[in-house]
Design a protein around this motif. Sequence first.
Motif, PDB file in Angstrom:
ATOM      1  N   GLY A  73      -2.484 -43.201 -25.525  1.00  0.00           N
ATOM      2  CA  GLY A  73      -3.609 -42.463 -26.075  1.00  0.00           C
ATOM      3  C   GLY A  73      -4.132 -41.356 -25.182  1.00  0.00           C
ATOM      4  N   SER A  74      -3.709 -41.325 -23.916  1.00  0.00           N
ATOM      5  CA  SER A  74      -4.233 -40.305 -23.004  1.00  0.00           C
ATOM      6  C   SER A  74      -3.546 -38.966 -23.184  1.00  0.00           C
ATOM      7  CB  SER A  74      -4.105 -40.767 -21.547  1.00  0.00           C
ATOM      8  OG  SER A  74      -2.742 -40.913 -21.183  1.00  0.00           O
ATOM      9  N   ALA A  75      -2.266 -38.982 -23.567  1.00  0.00           N
ATOM     10  CA  ALA A  75      -1.511 -37.743 -23.756  1.00  0.00           C
ATOM     11  C   ALA A  75      -1.105 -37.614 -25.216  1.00  0.00           C
ATOM     12  CB  ALA A  75      -0.272 -37.727 -22.858  1.00  0.00           C
ATOM     13  N   ILE A  76      -1.665 -36.622 -25.907  1.00  0.00           N
ATOM     14  CA  ILE A  76      -1.256 -36.317 -27.271  1.00  0.00           C
ATOM     15  C   ILE A  76      -0.159 -35.260 -27.167  1.00  0.00           C
ATOM     16  CG2 ILE A  76      -1.978 -35.414 -29.510  1.00  0.00           C
ATOM     17  CD1 ILE A  76      -4.773 -36.480 -28.908  1.00  0.00           C
ATOM     18  N   VAL A  77       1.048 -35.633 -27.522  1.00  0.00           N
ATOM     19  CA  VAL A  77       2.225 -34.799 -27.295  1.00  0.00           C
ATOM     20  C   VAL A  77       2.357 -33.785 -28.427  1.00  0.00           C
ATOM     21  CG1 VAL A  77       4.730 -34.795 -27.059  1.00  0.00           C
ATOM     22  CG2 VAL A  77       3.378 -36.611 -25.996  1.00  0.00           C
ATOM     23  N   MET A  78       2.394 -32.509 -28.057  1.00  0.00           N
ATOM     24  CA  MET A  78       2.498 -31.434 -29.051  1.00  0.00           C
ATOM     25  C   MET A  78       3.956 -31.029 -29.222  1.00  0.00           C
ATOM     26  SD  MET A  78      -0.910 -29.097 -28.431  1.00  0.00           S
ATOM     27  CE  MET A  78      -0.388 -28.400 -26.873  1.00  0.00           C
ATOM     28  N   LEU A  79       4.458 -31.190 -30.450  1.00  0.00           N
ATOM     29  CA  LEU A  79       5.860 -30.906 -30.764  1.00  0.00           C
ATOM     30  C   LEU A  79       6.030 -29.416 -31.074  1.00  0.00           C
ATOM     31  CD1 LEU A  79       6.389 -33.969 -33.134  1.00  0.00           C
ATOM     32  CD2 LEU A  79       6.943 -33.826 -30.683  1.00  0.00           C
ATOM     33  N   PRO A  80       7.023 -28.764 -30.469  1.00  0.00           N
ATOM     34  CA  PRO A  80       7.206 -27.323 -30.685  1.00  0.00           C
ATOM     35  C   PRO A  80       7.677 -27.019 -32.101  1.00  0.00           C
ATOM     36  CG  PRO A  80       9.021 -28.214 -29.391  1.00  0.00           C
ATOM     37  CD  PRO A  80       8.013 -29.319 -29.522  1.00  0.00           C
ATOM     38  N   PRO A  81       7.381 -25.827 -32.623  1.00  0.00           N
ATOM     39  CA  PRO A  81       7.716 -25.508 -34.021  1.00  0.00           C
ATOM     40  C   PRO A  81       9.207 -25.459 -34.310  1.00  0.00           C
ATOM     41  CG  PRO A  81       6.892 -23.569 -32.867  1.00  0.00           C
ATOM     42  CD  PRO A  81       6.656 -24.730 -31.966  1.00  0.00           C
ATOM     43  N   ASP A  82      10.046 -25.237 -33.275  1.00  0.00           N
ATOM     44  CA  ASP A  82      11.492 -25.147 -33.510  1.00  0.00           C
ATOM     45  C   ASP A  82      12.208 -26.473 -33.299  1.00  0.00           C
ATOM     46  OD1 ASP A  82      11.157 -25.326 -30.794  1.00  0.00           O
ATOM     47  OD2 ASP A  82      12.458 -23.634 -30.282  1.00  0.00           O
ATOM     48  N   LEU A  83      11.471 -27.559 -33.143  1.00  0.00           N
ATOM     49  CA  LEU A  83      12.082 -28.871 -32.912  1.00  0.00           C
ATOM     50  C   LEU A  83      12.724 -29.391 -34.198  1.00  0.00           C
ATOM     51  CD1 LEU A  83      12.430 -31.181 -30.812  1.00  0.00           C
ATOM     52  CD2 LEU A  83      10.349 -32.198 -31.784  1.00  0.00           C
ATOM     53  N   VAL A  84      14.004 -29.688 -34.132  1.00  0.00           N
ATOM     54  CA  VAL A  84      14.748 -30.192 -35.300  1.00  0.00           C
ATOM     55  C   VAL A  84      14.605 -31.713 -35.365  1.00  0.00           C
ATOM     56  CG1 VAL A  84      17.013 -30.391 -36.375  1.00  0.00           C
ATOM     57  CG2 VAL A  84      16.367 -28.278 -35.176  1.00  0.00           C
ATOM     58  N   ALA A  85      14.286 -32.204 -36.545  1.00  0.00           N
ATOM     59  CA  ALA A  85      14.028 -33.633 -36.726  1.00  0.00           C
ATOM     60  C   ALA A  85      15.316 -34.414 -36.909  1.00  0.00           C
ATOM     61  CB  ALA A  85      13.094 -33.839 -37.912  1.00  0.00           C
ATOM     62  N   ASP A  86      16.159 -34.450 -35.866  1.00  0.00           N
ATOM     63  CA  ASP A  86      17.393 -35.231 -35.949  1.00  0.00           C
ATOM     64  C   ASP A  86      17.121 -36.674 -35.525  1.00  0.00           C
ATOM     65  OD1 ASP A  86      17.254 -35.217 -33.149  1.00  0.00           O
ATOM     66  OD2 ASP A  86      18.607 -33.504 -32.975  1.00  0.00           O
ATOM     67  N   ASP A 106       2.653 -28.335 -33.116  1.00  0.00           N
ATOM     68  CA  ASP A 106       2.080 -27.186 -32.432  1.00  0.00           C
ATOM     69  C   ASP A 106       2.508 -25.866 -33.059  1.00  0.00           C
ATOM     70  OD1 ASP A 106       0.568 -25.880 -30.538  1.00  0.00           O
ATOM     71  OD2 ASP A 106       2.104 -25.926 -28.984  1.00  0.00           O
ATOM     72  N   ASP A 107       1.600 -24.883 -32.959  1.00  0.00           N
ATOM     73  CA  ASP A 107       1.911 -23.485 -33.254  1.00  0.00           C
ATOM     74  C   ASP A 107       2.451 -23.279 -34.663  1.00  0.00           C
ATOM     75  OD1 ASP A 107       1.867 -20.842 -32.506  1.00  0.00           O
ATOM     76  OD2 ASP A 107       3.893 -20.856 -31.667  1.00  0.00           O
ATOM     77  N   VAL A 108       1.785 -23.863 -35.650  1.00  0.00           N
ATOM     78  CA  VAL A 108       2.181 -23.693 -37.046  1.00  0.00           C
ATOM     79  C   VAL A 108       1.636 -22.356 -37.546  1.00  0.00           C
ATOM     80  CG1 VAL A 108       1.900 -24.581 -39.383  1.00  0.00           C
ATOM     81  CG2 VAL A 108       2.306 -26.152 -37.477  1.00  0.00           C
ATOM     82  N   GLY A 109       2.482 -21.578 -38.200  1.00  0.00           N
ATOM     83  CA  GLY A 109       2.081 -20.265 -38.683  1.00  0.00           C
ATOM     84  C   GLY A 109       2.474 -20.033 -40.117  1.00  0.00           C
ATOM     85  N   GLU A 110       2.527 -18.759 -40.506  1.00  0.00           N
ATOM     86  CA  GLU A 110       2.827 -18.416 -41.904  1.00  0.00           C
ATOM     87  C   GLU A 110       4.236 -18.835 -42.308  1.00  0.00           C
ATOM     88  OE1 GLU A 110       1.623 -14.484 -43.236  1.00  0.00           O
ATOM     89  OE2 GLU A 110       0.436 -14.246 -41.413  1.00  0.00           O
ATOM     90  N   ILE A 111       5.175 -18.778 -41.365  1.00  0.00           N
ATOM     91  CA  ILE A 111       6.554 -19.158 -41.658  1.00  0.00           C
ATOM     92  C   ILE A 111       6.782 -20.596 -41.207  1.00  0.00           C
ATOM     93  CG2 ILE A 111       8.980 -18.629 -41.219  1.00  0.00           C
ATOM     94  CD1 ILE A 111       8.136 -15.746 -40.682  1.00  0.00           C
ATOM     95  N   ALA A 112       7.233 -21.424 -42.124  1.00  0.00           N
ATOM     96  CA  ALA A 112       7.440 -22.836 -41.812  1.00  0.00           C
ATOM     97  C   ALA A 112       8.591 -23.003 -40.819  1.00  0.00           C
ATOM     98  CB  ALA A 112       7.722 -23.619 -43.085  1.00  0.00           C
ATOM     99  N   GLY A 113       8.390 -23.860 -39.830  1.00  0.00           N
ATOM    100  CA  GLY A 113       9.429 -24.169 -38.859  1.00  0.00           C
ATOM    101  C   GLY A 113      10.049 -25.521 -39.142  1.00  0.00           C
ATOM    102  N   PRO A 114      11.187 -25.823 -38.507  1.00  0.00           N
ATOM    103  CA  PRO A 114      11.869 -27.099 -38.762  1.00  0.00           C
ATOM    104  C   PRO A 114      11.047 -28.316 -38.378  1.00  0.00           C
ATOM    105  CG  PRO A 114      12.876 -25.918 -36.907  1.00  0.00           C
ATOM    106  CD  PRO A 114      11.940 -24.965 -37.570  1.00  0.00           C
TER     107      PRO A 114
END
Length: 409
Positions: A73-86, A106-114
């Motif tokens: 609970g101390s570290a909330i891990v931010m997943l990058p927008p280009d991370l592929v869900a394999d 993290d870093d969600v914008g107008e264009i959806a990332g993987p």
Amino acid sequence: MSEFFLVRQPMFGTTGALLGYEIRFKDTAEGQGGFAESFLSGTFDLVRNRLPAFVACTRTQLVEDVFHMAEPGSAIVMLPPDLVADDAVTDAIARYRAHGGLFALDDVGEIAGPSEALVPFVSWVRIDTRSENAVTIGQICDRITQGTGKNAPKLIATQIDVLEQYEVVLGLGFDAFQGTFFSRPEPLPAANMPQSTVAAMRLMGMARDANINDRQLEDFISTDPVLTFQLLRLVNSAGIGMRGVSSIGQALRLIGRAAFLRWLAVAVAAVRRSSNGVDQELVRQAVERGRLLEQLEGGPRDGGTLFLVGLFSLLDGVFRMPLPEILSRVALSTEANDALLDRCGPYALAISFAESYELGLFENATELAKEMGVDPTKIGSYYTNAISWTAEALGAILDSQPPAHAGAR
């Protein structure tokens, strides 16, 4: 010695409460991960101050379970927008969730990332709101929360730089907010300083004047019961290491002019501290910046002036007043005023250094440090020292606030 840099940036809730910090790292020259080094050294827990820390991760850190070393609970891990869900990524996410850990997208914008395929597994989504367009931002929110029902992640609005952005995302129902706007809130139309703050600022000007002796300072302090109470409590505190101080003159002699000036500066900022998390954080940032810059002493730069320049560079946000108006109430040196008002002179680079470092622009901060003749390998320790010193200094000041019958104004 490695160049180990980190900086924390606050996140606030809808009521202004401090929810936690984003902690940004610069990896060491030897290639060791900044999070791992900060955790092993104890710096991570110092910086997060018992609050959740939002930390960006790489795919390698995720699949190697690097964040399992932190308390659940101390570290909330931010997943990058280009991370592929394999499979390797989803398995790693499952392991961290089983460990009690939480995730943010993290870093969600107008264009959806993987990485948006991982929305069902995250508790937070951080959205870049720089467009200021309510329709565009609303569409991003709808895309993220579509089909999530009661399990919808909470939304963080980041890159908030101006009031208009904040009003847009507040109206769209965001849960958390982050950006430079919270370090520079809008000035209040008729902001006034408490009388004791005005007195303390006048006293700062007197204490800087070599022609003013301790007896004159003592006479001035004696006319203000709040300043008298706070000074005697401070000097008698365990943190100062002195006991039995019974007079203002004795207190001044024991503490010395330099420490007295620094205490006054912290006391001035602490007056604005309130139950509102944004106000509290502004005060903390101002004092931290003062202490950070004080450690850059050398060459033409005096440590005491560096402290005041750092602190006053954020007091317009603290007091919601134009900086020239604040400076008109205290007699700072010409060099300090030049740096604060015109960004020139021997102290101007120090302010630019602090601003770069606090934004996580570590390369730029390093170059500015070198230009000032400061060893870049010491910057990280200067920053963490500023955090710990500020916590202690503000604690001493707030503990010395007088009860109502002591003459508080």
